[in-house]
Scaffold this active site. Structure first.
Site, short mmCIF file in Angstrom:
data_model
loop_
_atom_site.label_atom_id
_atom_site.label_comp_id
_atom_site.label_asym_id
_atom_site.label_seq_id
_atom_site.Cartn_x
_atom_site.Cartn_y
_atom_site.Cartn_z
N PRO A 1 -2.98 -0.42 -8.98
CA PRO A 1 -2.93 -0.14 -10.42
C PRO A 1 -4.05 0.79 -10.89
O PRO A 1 -3.97 1.35 -11.98
CB PRO A 1 -3.09 -1.53 -11.05
CG PRO A 1 -3.90 -2.28 -10.05
CD PRO A 1 -3.45 -1.79 -8.70
N GLU B 1 -4.79 3.65 -9.78
CA GLU B 1 -4.32 5.03 -9.85
C GLU B 1 -3.84 5.37 -11.25
O GLU B 1 -4.11 6.46 -11.76
CB GLU B 1 -3.19 5.25 -8.83
CG GLU B 1 -3.66 5.15 -7.38
CD GLU B 1 -2.53 5.27 -6.39
OE1 GLU B 1 -2.82 5.56 -5.21
OE2 GLU B 1 -1.36 5.06 -6.76
N PRO C 1 10.50 6.20 -6.30
CA PRO C 1 10.59 5.21 -5.21
C PRO C 1 9.42 5.35 -4.25
O PRO C 1 8.98 6.46 -3.95
CB PRO C 1 11.92 5.55 -4.54
CG PRO C 1 12.24 6.95 -4.94
CD PRO C 1 11.59 7.17 -6.28
N ARG C 2 8.91 4.22 -3.81
CA ARG C 2 7.78 4.22 -2.87
C ARG C 2 8.10 5.04 -1.63
O ARG C 2 7.24 5.74 -1.10
CB ARG C 2 7.45 2.77 -2.50
CG ARG C 2 6.39 2.61 -1.42
CD ARG C 2 5.04 3.07 -1.89
NE ARG C 2 3.99 2.78 -0.92
CZ ARG C 2 2.76 3.24 -0.99
NH1 ARG C 2 2.41 4.02 -2.00
NH2 ARG C 2 1.87 2.94 -0.08
N GLU D 1 -3.96 4.08 2.76
CA GLU D 1 -5.19 4.12 3.54
C GLU D 1 -5.74 5.53 3.63
O GLU D 1 -6.96 5.75 3.55
CB GLU D 1 -4.94 3.55 4.93
CG GLU D 1 -4.57 2.09 4.98
CD GLU D 1 -3.09 1.82 4.77
OE1 GLU D 1 -2.66 0.68 4.92
OE2 GLU D 1 -2.35 2.78 4.45
#
Length: 432
Positions: free
Chosen positions: A343, A345, A275-276, A62
């Protein structure tokens, strides 16, 4: 207040004495900043003079999506101050790292960041009374009942921007139609990110909801440290790079198994795992090491040298670096039932895109990418993943076509941030 909202208000008040302990525990896990815990109770207000617009962007995605809106707002009104709240530390770091320097000058900031108070009635009331914004906007799906009720009581004009609601959330809200109407009907402006979101929100009570498009489809390319990019390019040379971006638990095991299969034919392959949540870096690296793979972690200062097969990029804000290096990328959150990450990005940075079966978070851009041939769908299976990666790496003509088509899809809606900014400024009362 309707019964569900009343019960939520009662539960929040009862829980309030325990929440400082909960917040302190989160400090130990890096989820909060100890010196700023008072902000979570609505304290620490230092309102600047003049007009003030409040925007809330919950976390990293966000915050990234609203950055162009912030710049458009600042350009449209040179006297406007902006209060930006986030709910996460990573969201705050993303915001402050990428704000234009002239908007975040320490001596005279036009953009002020605070953490959103927890949804306790007296805490959110204290926050609104201290800051006294002239209007407010929540990004995507942050529908906190006590916060919105406090805004309504104070006559604060509110907007819901880039609004989204999943089929599961829609089904839950439909069980409480009167409460949904009360909450969504209190917004003076609702801008849904897709037609599907607009239709669901309208059915729940946002009768004047509009769909202008998705701010995440209008975001600029992810930034990069050019010096770091140059260093890694020199180090990697011609090595093929398989990137698994923003992965969630359960995905890394599939990626590592796919790497083992691919390495039989391409022993020089480097697989990069991002990793996120960077704090999972140690466990991800351990998973690779247990499979006998040579692994290095970026957060430890490790580098993807010639002997390294798996590079765990467990740092924050460097995804733009690794998309630029990748020969092919799996967009994470899509091999497990999370709904997928953004996606577009990857599409903006010339990276061939693979998507798992779970992409509900980005239904429309995924559909456009797949239809245009700018991305490929892959099953949540290590063998299928390895097969698709190998196909992209071996067919350079196909790769170039994928990149070109994805870039065309990502170009859309460049004017959306300015359009949203203008709508938010219309919510503001006239300058005195």
């Amino acid at each position: 207040m309707r019964l569900p909202a009343t019960m939520w208000r009662l539960a929040a008040n009862l829980a309030a004495p325990l929440l400082p302990w909960h917040l302190s525990r989160r400090v130990g896990r890096g989820k909060e900043i100890g010196a700023r815990l008072h902000e979570r109770r609505g304290l620490g207000t230092t309102r600047p003079p003049g007009r003030l617009l409040w925007l809330h962007a919950a976390s990293v995605g966000e915050a990234r999506s609203v950055l162009p809106v912030i710049e458009a707002l600042a350009a449209a009104d040179s006297a406007l101050h902006l209060l930006i709240t986030t709910g996460t530390v990573t969201g705050a770091e993303t915001l402050m790292r990428h704000l234009p320097p002239d908007l975040a000058r320490p001596d005279a900031p036009r953009v002020i960041h605070r953490f959103l108070p927890l949804d306790v009635p007296r805490w959110v009331g204290r926050f609104l009374d201290g800051w006294r914004p002239d209007a407010g906007a929540l990004v995507e799906s942050e529908l906190w009942p006590n916060l919105l009720e406090a805004a309504r009581q104070r006559g604060l004009p509110m907007a819901l921007v880039n609004a989204r609601i999943s089929p599961r959330s829609f089904a839950r809200w439909r069980r409480f139609p009167a409460t949904a109407r009360d909450i969504l009907g209190g917004f003076r402006l609702v801008l849904a990110r897709t037609e599907e979101d607009r239709s669901r929100l309208q059915a729940l009570g946002a009768v004047a909801a509009l769909s202008w498009g998705d701010l995440k489809a209008a975001a600029p390319p992810l930034p990069v440290d050019q010096a770091a990019l140059d260093r890694l390019r020199r180090l990697l040379g011609d090595r093929p790079v398989f990137l698994a971006a923003s992965t969630h638990p359960g995905e890394e095991a599939l990626v590592l198994e796919a790497h083992a299969r691919l390495a039989l034919a391409r022993p020089d392959l480097l697989t990069v795992l991002v990793p996120r949540h960077p704090e999972r870096g140690a466990s991800v690296a351990d998973l690779a090491a247990r499979q006998g793979l040579a692994v290095a972690r970026r957060s430890d200062g490790g580098a993807p040298g010639a002997q390294v097969a798996v590079y765990v990029a467990d740092t924050l804000g460097e995804l733009g670096l690794f998309y630029r290096l990748a020969s092919v990328a799996l967009v994470g959150g899509s091999l497990v039932p999370h709904g997928g990450q953004n996606p577009l990005e990857a599409a903006r940075l010339g990276c061939p895109i693979l998507l798992g079966p779970h992409t509900a978070n980005f239904t429309e851009p995924v559909a456009r990418l797949l239809q245009a041939g700018g991305a490929l769908r892959v099953r949540a299976d290590a063998g299928a993943l390895a097969e698709q990666v190998a196909a992209v790496l071996s067919d350079h003509g196909r790769t170039r076509a994928m990149v070109a088509e994805a870039a065309l899809v990502a170009e859309g809606q460049a004017g959306l941030p300015g359009q949203v900014a203008a709508a938010l400024l219309e919510l503001m009362p006239p300058a005195r």
